[in-house]
Design a protein around this motif. Structure first.
Motif, PDB file in Angstrom:
ATOM      1  N   ARG A   2       0.810  -1.216   0.000  1.00 15.02           N
ATOM      2  CA  ARG A   2       0.000   0.000   0.000  1.00 15.02           C
ATOM      3  C   ARG A   2       0.851   1.278   0.000  1.00 15.02           C
ATOM      4  O   ARG A   2       0.522   2.223  -0.724  1.00 15.02           O
ATOM      5  CB  ARG A   2      -0.968  -0.023   1.177  1.00 15.02           C
ATOM      6  CG  ARG A   2      -1.945   1.108   1.127  1.00 15.02           C
ATOM      7  CD  ARG A   2      -2.962   1.002   2.244  1.00 15.02           C
ATOM      8  NE  ARG A   2      -3.871   2.114   2.156  1.00 15.02           N
ATOM      9  CZ  ARG A   2      -5.160   2.009   2.285  1.00 15.02           C
ATOM     10  NH1 ARG A   2      -5.701   0.843   2.530  1.00 15.02           N
ATOM     11  NH2 ARG A   2      -5.922   3.061   2.204  1.00 15.02           N
ATOM     12  N   PRO A   3       1.940   1.350   0.794  1.00 12.82           N
ATOM     13  CA  PRO A   3       2.776   2.560   0.742  1.00 12.82           C
ATOM     14  C   PRO A   3       3.388   2.801  -0.636  1.00 12.82           C
ATOM     15  O   PRO A   3       3.535   3.945  -1.061  1.00 12.82           O
ATOM     16  CB  PRO A   3       3.870   2.307   1.779  1.00 12.82           C
ATOM     17  CG  PRO A   3       3.339   1.253   2.673  1.00 12.82           C
ATOM     18  CD  PRO A   3       2.399   0.439   1.844  1.00 12.82           C
ATOM     19  N   LEU A   5       2.031   1.964  -3.555  1.00 11.58           N
ATOM     20  CA  LEU A   5       0.977   2.480  -4.423  1.00 11.58           C
ATOM     21  C   LEU A   5       0.633   3.928  -4.083  1.00 11.58           C
ATOM     22  O   LEU A   5       0.388   4.740  -4.979  1.00 11.58           O
ATOM     23  CB  LEU A   5      -0.266   1.597  -4.334  1.00 11.58           C
ATOM     24  CG  LEU A   5      -0.110   0.178  -4.879  1.00 11.58           C
ATOM     25  CD1 LEU A   5      -1.376  -0.629  -4.651  1.00 11.58           C
ATOM     26  CD2 LEU A   5       0.255   0.212  -6.353  1.00 11.58           C
ATOM     27  N   THR A   6       0.633   4.240  -2.791  1.00 15.90           N
ATOM     28  CA  THR A   6       0.354   5.616  -2.375  1.00 15.90           C
ATOM     29  C   THR A   6       1.420   6.569  -2.899  1.00 15.90           C
ATOM     30  O   THR A   6       1.104   7.629  -3.455  1.00 15.90           O
ATOM     31  CB  THR A   6       0.281   5.717  -0.838  1.00 15.90           C
ATOM     32  OG1 THR A   6      -0.721   4.806  -0.367  1.00 15.90           O
ATOM     33  CG2 THR A   6      -0.056   7.117  -0.393  1.00 15.90           C
TER      34      THR A   6
END
Length: 62
Positions: A2-3, A5-6
């Motif tokens: 997730r980090p 992609l963020t």
């Protein structure tokens, strides 16, 4: 994951906006129709490069 992609989205927004202004400045200022294909690529390419490079480096403890 997730980090990554963020960060990829943040990079895509910043770099994509800059590339759109550079490549289509006349159209943006003159309020002419934009080339949506080029504009889309201006955001997709930095996102892909950012995510790919982060994944290529390997796992990182955040």
């Amino acid at each position: 994951m997730r980090p990554i992609l963020t960060r990829g989205l943040i990079v895509a927004i910043l770099v994509g906006s800059l590339l759109t202004l550079i490549n289509q400045f006349e159209r943006v200022v003159a309020v002419e129709p934009l080339n949506w294909w080029k504009m889309g690529l201006s955001y997709i390419v930095p996102f892909c490069v950012s995510v790919f490079s982060a994944l290529a480096v390997g796992p990182k403890s955040d």
